[in-house]
Scaffold this active site. Structure first.
Site, PDB file in Angstrom:
ATOM      1  N   TYR A 160      11.973   0.176  -0.553  1.00 50.02           N
ATOM      2  CA  TYR A 160      12.281   1.529   0.292  1.00 50.02           C
ATOM      3  C   TYR A 160      11.539   2.249   1.445  1.00 50.02           C
ATOM      4  O   TYR A 160       9.965   1.862   1.233  1.00 50.02           O
ATOM      5  CB  TYR A 160      12.169   2.883  -1.155  1.00 50.02           C
ATOM      6  N   ASP A 171       4.949  -1.084   5.153  1.00 47.35           N
ATOM      7  CA  ASP A 171       4.828   0.401   4.230  1.00 47.35           C
ATOM      8  C   ASP A 171       4.160   0.225   3.394  1.00 47.35           C
ATOM      9  O   ASP A 171       3.818   0.042   2.479  1.00 47.35           O
ATOM     10  CB  ASP A 171       6.382   0.326   3.768  1.00 47.35           C
ATOM     11  N   LYS A 190       1.046   8.718   0.390  1.00 44.49           N
ATOM     12  CA  LYS A 190       0.656   9.150  -1.582  1.00 44.49           C
ATOM     13  C   LYS A 190      -0.486   9.762  -1.678  1.00 44.49           C
ATOM     14  O   LYS A 190      -1.493  10.181  -1.874  1.00 44.49           O
ATOM     15  CB  LYS A 190       1.288   8.575  -2.292  1.00 44.49           C
TER      16      LYS A 190
HETATM   17  N1  PMP Z   1       7.852   4.223   1.887  1.00 43.52           N
HETATM   18  C1  PMP Z   1       7.270   3.957   0.398  1.00 43.52           C
HETATM   19  C2  PMP Z   1       6.981   3.249  -0.575  1.00 43.52           C
HETATM   20  C3  PMP Z   1       7.480   4.657  -0.882  1.00 43.52           C
HETATM   21  O1  PMP Z   1       7.307   4.459  -2.436  1.00 43.52           O
HETATM   22  C4  PMP Z   1       8.000   5.862  -0.583  1.00 43.52           C
HETATM   23  C5  PMP Z   1       8.326   6.901  -1.588  1.00 43.52           C
HETATM   24  N2  PMP Z   1       8.368   6.499  -3.169  1.00 43.52           N
HETATM   25  C6  PMP Z   1       8.309   6.801   0.992  1.00 43.52           C
HETATM   26  C7  PMP Z   1       8.192   5.336   2.109  1.00 43.52           C
HETATM   27  C8  PMP Z   1       8.811   7.668   1.433  1.00 43.52           C
HETATM   28  O2  PMP Z   1       7.780   8.947   1.127  1.00 43.52           O
HETATM   29  P1  PMP Z   1       8.469  10.334   0.686  1.00 43.52           P
HETATM   30  O3  PMP Z   1       9.396   9.835  -0.044  1.00 43.52           O
HETATM   31  O4  PMP Z   1       6.780  11.136   1.058  1.00 43.52           O
HETATM   32  O5  PMP Z   1       8.831  10.900   2.384  1.00 43.52           O
END
Ligand code: PMP
Length: 444
Positions: free
Chosen positions: A143, A246, A274
């Site tokens: 994701y 990511d 995060k």
């Molecule tokens: N990349 C990863 C690996 C994530 O876990 C998330 C959100 N859980 C995102 C991107 C997207 O981040 P955001 O919800 O802050 O847009």
């Protein structure tokens, strides 16, 4: 045992009148009868609208690395905002943060934004501009946020629709997506060197980037195989492709230098969010000098009204200072290890087939099989309903885990040994409630 939820349910009914499904992010909806409402957090704990206290293992889907309302971060932000929050200009705190950030990650340059989605979106554009190519590889179950290019074959896709491993279908993760967008994407199963090599042989010259979550932060913390990441590094070098990690969930959580330090594989470009802000909305794209150099006024767009605002930048500056100077990650790993070992031993004593995946600061418990999953397809062998039963019992005991086993358990610096001990006691109670027929297995 938590029994009072009157106010929570009344508030949720009110929320539904004005907010679709009563939540501001689809992932937070747990059904009309179970969607929680919290009003306060401190350290390792949350309090719901009925003032029931929970040990929090969701930690806002990962960001809360130090603990809720962590005093040193709150203090720094509170002080900063007395002098205004948004100047549409560089501030000294952004420079302080960029210095520390690059030192900790080993990246040359960094640009701030507000969410993980934004950071990945910018990263993909930068990779495309740098290479002059348009296609990219993404892995099943990974994701990368809520923007169109990446919303295929993600953690919510039905694994049965993914098609043959050697020619996977690109399964749409949402309606409202122009179908043509999928032509830019090559979707592959995770952890498969052979299929990766084959994809490079076929498409290597057209690829701008390989985008990867080095630990599947949205599918049970399934770990990348180091040799697979090394093969990815080698192939990216061979074909001039940008290796894009990511690190939204792994960054500053599994090591100070994130997954790149943990696995010993350097990315060209990476997205962070995060844990870098302990819950404040801040994210970053960072990378090698030569690649970040394409971000230039009039050449490659990167920007946003709130990028680097005082709230975000001061929260991140305070959080990274603590992460760099105190044994945060070491402490979290030690506590997480105790928790994982305790859970494992309780499940073994009841002969419940299970796997604990991930790393101690971010791990998942899967029930129904003893065979560790290696990709999104093999995750399907586990029994999410069985976990759901245990999850509900844990929540009723005041241990807040996500009711979906794909979402890892997160540990913060505030989860001290008492919290871990309390969790293990409650885990045992929850097991008794969820699986009443299971007797203790005799010691071998
Ligand atoms: N990349 C990863 C690996 C994530 O876990 C998330 C959100 N859980 C995102 C991107 C997207 O981040 P955001 O919800 O802050 O847009």
């Amino acid at each position: 045992m938590i029994t009072n939820n009157k106010r929570t349910r009344a508030l949720f009914n009110e929320a539904k009148q004005y907010i679709p499904f009563g939540v501001n992010s689809n992932f937070r909806y747990w059904g009309d009868d179970h969607t929680p409402i919290f009003h306060r957090g401190e350290g390792a704990h949350l309090w719901d609208a009925d003032d029931n206290r929970y040990v929090d293992y969701r930690l806002g889907f990962g960001p809360i690395i130090l603990g809720h309302a962590y005093p040193a971060v709150t203090r720094r932000v509170t002080e900063a905002i007395q002098s205004g929050v948004l100047f549409a200009a560089t501030t000294p705190v952004e420079i302080e943060l960029a210095k520390r950030f690059t030192r900790m990650t080993g990246m040359d340059k960094v640009r701030l934004s507000n969410t993980g989605t934004e950071a990945n979106m910018h990263a993909l554009r930068i990779a495309r501009a740098y290479t002059g190519r348009e296609k990219f590889i993404k892995f099943e179950g990974n994701y990368h946020g809520n923007f169109d290019y990446v919303m295929f074959s993600g953690p919510t896709s039905n694994a049965e629709l993914l098609g043959p491993r050697s020619r996977p279908h690109r399964v749409r993760a949402t309606q409202g997506l122009p179908l043509g967008v999928r032509n830019y994407l090559i979707s592959l199963p995770y952890n498969d060197v052979e299929l990766l090599e084959k994809a490079f042989a076929e498409h290597g010259e057209e690829l701008a980037a390989v985008m990867v979550e080095p630990i599947m932060g949205n599918v049970a913390g399934i770990m990348a195989d180091r040799t697979w990441l090394q093969a990815m590094r080698r192939l990216c070098d061979q074909y001039g492709v940008v290796l894009l990690f990511d690190e939204v969930k792994t960054g500053f959580r599994i090591a100070r230098g994130g997954a790149q330090e943990y696995f010993g594989v350097k990315a060209d470009l990476a997205a962070y969010a995060k844990a870098m802000g302990n819950g404040f909305p801040v994210s970053a794209v960072a990378g090698r000098d030569a690649i970040m150099a394409v971000v230039e006024p009039g050449r490659v767009a990167h920007g946003g009204t709130y990028c680097g605002n005082m709230v975000a930048a001061s929260a991140a500056a305070a959080t990274l200072e603590i992460l760099e100077e105190q044994p945060v990650i070491e402490t979290i790993f030690a506590r997480g290890r105790t928790l994982m070992e305790g859970i494992g031993s309780l499940l073994r004593s009841r002969s419940l087939p299970h796997v604990l995946c991930g790393v101690p600061s971010m791990f998942s418990l899967l029930l129904g099989s003893d065979e560790p999953p290696v990709d999104y397809r093999s995750y399907a062998r586990f029994d999410a309903e069985l976990f759901g039963k245990l999850g509900s019992a844990l929540i009723a005991e005041g241990v807040l885990v996500d009711d979906d086993p794909r979402e890892p358990w997160f540990i913060s610096y505030s989860h001290d040994e008492h919290v871990v001990e309390e969790t293990l006691e409650k885990f045992e109670d929850a097991l008794r409630v969820a699986f009443p027929g299971r007797r203790l297995a005799r010691a071998a």
